[in-house]
Design a protein around this motif. Structure first.
Motif, mmCIF file in Angstrom:
data_model
loop_
_atom_site.group_PDB
_atom_site.id
_atom_site.type_symbol
_atom_site.label_atom_id
_atom_site.label_comp_id
_atom_site.label_asym_id
_atom_site.label_seq_id
_atom_site.Cartn_x
_atom_site.Cartn_y
_atom_site.Cartn_z
ATOM 1 N N TYR A 311 36.929 0.646 3.083
ATOM 2 C CA TYR A 311 35.849 0.846 4.046
ATOM 3 C C TYR A 311 34.498 0.933 3.335
ATOM 4 O O TYR A 311 33.510 0.333 3.781
ATOM 5 C CB TYR A 311 36.080 2.112 4.864
ATOM 6 N N MET A 312 34.445 1.673 2.231
ATOM 7 C CA MET A 312 33.182 1.811 1.505
ATOM 8 C C MET A 312 32.725 0.469 0.943
ATOM 9 O O MET A 312 31.535 0.161 0.917
ATOM 10 C CB MET A 312 33.339 2.837 0.377
ATOM 11 N N MET A 313 33.686 -0.359 0.477
ATOM 12 C CA MET A 313 33.341 -1.682 -0.030
ATOM 13 C C MET A 313 32.731 -2.535 1.086
ATOM 14 O O MET A 313 31.693 -3.187 0.901
ATOM 15 C CB MET A 313 34.586 -2.377 -0.589
ATOM 16 N N LEU A 314 33.351 -2.518 2.264
ATOM 17 C CA LEU A 314 32.829 -3.297 3.384
ATOM 18 C C LEU A 314 31.500 -2.738 3.864
ATOM 19 O O LEU A 314 30.601 -3.492 4.239
ATOM 20 C CB LEU A 314 33.845 -3.300 4.527
ATOM 21 N N SER A 315 31.384 -1.406 3.839
ATOM 22 C CA SER A 315 30.161 -0.779 4.320
ATOM 23 C C SER A 315 28.957 -1.158 3.461
ATOM 24 O O SER A 315 27.862 -1.409 3.986
ATOM 25 C CB SER A 315 30.331 0.746 4.356
ATOM 26 N N THR A 316 29.141 -1.195 2.154
ATOM 27 C CA THR A 316 28.031 -1.591 1.276
ATOM 28 C C THR A 316 27.800 -3.091 1.320
ATOM 29 O O THR A 316 26.652 -3.553 1.265
ATOM 30 C CB THR A 316 28.306 -1.157 -0.174
ATOM 31 N N SER A 317 28.883 -3.857 1.453
ATOM 32 C CA SER A 317 28.734 -5.317 1.466
ATOM 33 C C SER A 317 28.006 -5.798 2.713
ATOM 34 O O SER A 317 27.235 -6.772 2.663
ATOM 35 C CB SER A 317 30.113 -5.990 1.383
ATOM 36 N N ILE A 318 28.218 -5.113 3.844
ATOM 37 C CA ILE A 318 27.580 -5.551 5.083
ATOM 38 C C ILE A 318 26.069 -5.384 5.005
ATOM 39 O O ILE A 318 25.315 -6.060 5.710
ATOM 40 C CB ILE A 318 28.145 -4.768 6.285
#
Length: 539
Positions: A311-318
């Protein structure tokens, strides 16, 4: 409401972050009775008013007073700083620190790393002794959480944390054991628990929260037998084993991530590709600056076995959506997956807190999770398979209320904002109308049974205490009652009328449940509410 209070103190387990034996902030050191005064400073100057800071890291409060040099007090504060900031002992031998002391307090004699280590160990022993006294004088029961893991050196460790509410209705969290165990088998875990509790003198345990592995089931079986031999009642021992709700939620989401769209894998591969080359990463940052992206954090690579990291990876990538233009255009499900995981992430954050009470919200979170999964199943083909897989894992642990620890329901009932107001509807949504009604009846009966066990225990303690403190006095009948009837029929009729009108309640629990629920406000503090209402008496 003494009996209901005791149940609340135990049912709401789960302050300050503390180290082993209570080595933590606020440690005091013994200063000498005659503080040393600098003879080189004139008395007039010594009386100059200085501003001293008082308080923690959040907000420093100025306090006016005179300052007197005290070697032992400064040395104690130095030890406290090393403990709080987790500094190495060799910090005191650093050139930068020595220069700072030379300017700030030239007269202070800096101790060696060995002296500091001895001072800190003595603080640990003192705090451990104070914590033992607290456990010995505390009347309420203690909830435990355990965590076992294997290090990179293939060494098995186990950490045991005690959670309890003190007499001031403050939630406490104390790490009481951090030991090496020879195996993760159930009997070894149970033995480590037993040794820890004997060492600390803790015999009154409310529950033990463990991960959902078979070895912990075995461990709790051994441990339950041990508590019964220590004098625990059969009623209370039924609720010893508490399965970690956060761990179950993690298992549910992990099963769902197996069916997540390929966009997550593409983001993971892209982030890994960017981070593997300093040149590519620099070019990516330059491109982000060109697009005017002001993200709070840089690209993060997740650990596939830990869904929170995903989730944190997707949150920063978005946040770099403009830079990852290809992904945002060709993979529209990328943002949808992020929104989907956000709900589970926020739920995990809420229920995994350890510095505030969480057990009263577990049942509501479980029912909300069920609604989220049902919505995924009926939403469409994109999330149906994923939601169905997660629902299967959900049913494994929470599909049968008979296999759940009823403390989850009791804690919800002991929240004055909920009580039984919504529980019938929640049970019906989870298990159907007929089964839901039966579940509610079973929970109410079990809670009455547990309340009766508490009431009997503490009423006996009160009677023994009062009888031991008062001398035997022969009863002398008052002359005003001689020859008068005892009004037995009148009292019986009065009792029946009060029961029929609903004004008579047999127990404090019934009185508590009969009252209206409390308004739910953002600043509501459940421990404060029970503190203010714990002394209420009902006749």
């Amino acid at each position: 409401m003494e009996s209901a209070t005791q149940m609340t103190q135990s049912a709401l387990p789960p302050s300050t972050e503390e180290g082993l034996g209570g080595v933590t902030q606020g440690t005091e050191t013994n200063a000498p009775q005659q503080p040393e005064v600098n003879p080189a400073v004139p008395a007039k100057k010594r009386k100059n008013v200085e501003s001293r800071s008082k308080g923690g890291s959040e907000g420093v409060v100025g306090e006016l007073g005179t300052w007197i040099f005290n070697q032992e007090a400064i040395r104690g504060a130095l030890c406290e700083m090393i403990i709080i900031d987790e500094l190495p002992f060799r910090f005191v031998e650093g050139q930068g620190f020595k220069r700072f002391i030379l300017v700030a307090c030239p007269r202070f004699c800096i101790p060696s790393r060995w002296t500091i280590s001895r001072d800190i160990y003595q603080i640990y022993l003192d705090e451990r002794l104070n914590l033992k006294k607290l456990f010995r004088l505390n009347t309420q029961r203690v909830s435990l959480t355990t965590d076992t893991w294997t290090s990179m050196q293939r060494i098995n460790y186990m950490c045991i944390t005690a959670h309890f509410i003190d007499d001031q209705w403050k939630l406490n969290k104390k790490i009481i054991s951090f030991v090496h165990i020879s195996s993760h088998k159930g009997e070894y875990i149970a033995k480590a628990l037993e040794s820890c509790l004997i060492d600390w003198g803790i015999m009154d345990v409310f529950s033990v929260t463990v991960d959902n592995v078979s070895s912990n089931d075995t461990a709790m079986g051994f441990f339950k037998s041990k508590l019964l031999s220590w004098g625990a009642t059969t009623v209370r021992s039924k609720y010893i084993h508490m399965r970690c709700i956060t761990h179950i939620l993690n298992l549910v989401v992990q099963d769902g991530l197996k069916f997540v769209d390929n966009s997550v894998k593409k983001v993971r591969d892209s982030v890994r590709w960017m981070r593997n080359s300093p040149a590519r990463l620099k070019k990516f940052r330059d491109l982000a600056e060109l697009f005017g992206v002001e993200a709070k954090s840089s690209l993060q690579l997740d650990v596939p076995t830990k869904w929170n990291n995903t989730y944190m990876m997707l949150s920063t990538s978005i946040q770099y959506k403009a830079v990852f233009d290809a992904y945002s255009l060709n993979e529209p499900s990328f943002a949808a997956d992020l929104v989907l995981l956000k709900g589970f992430y926020e739920m995990t954050v809420r229920i995994s807190g350890s510095l505030y009470v969480t057990s009263n919200s577990f049942f509501s979170e479980i029912s909300d999770l069920s609604c989220m999964l049902n919505s995924m199943i009926v939403a469409g083909s994109a999330t149906k398979v994923m939601g169905s897989q997660m629902k299967t894992k959900f049913e494994k642990y929470w599909g049968d209320p008979e296999k759940m620890n009823s403390l989850i329901f009791f804690a919800n009932i002991l929240d004055p904002r909920d009580k039984l107001e919504y529980m019938s509807y929640q049970f019906e949504e989870l298990y159907g109308k007929d089964n839901g009604k039966k579940c509610l009846e079973n929970v109410q009966a079990a809670m009455v049974e547990l309340f009766g066990d508490y009431a009997a225990t503490y009423s006996v303690n009160v009677q023994q205490s009062s009888s031991s403190s008062q001398p035997d006095v022969p009863h002398v009948q008052s002359h005003t009652t001689i020859g008068r009837p005892q009004n037995m029929l009148k009292n019986k009729l009065k009792r029946q009328k009060m029961e029929a009108s609903g004004s008579y309640k047999e127990t404090e629990l019934q009185v508590y449940l009969s009252e209206k629920i409390v308004e739910d406000t953002p600043d509501f503090d459940i421990l404060r509410w029970w503190k203010l209402n714990s002394e209420r008496k009902y006749i």
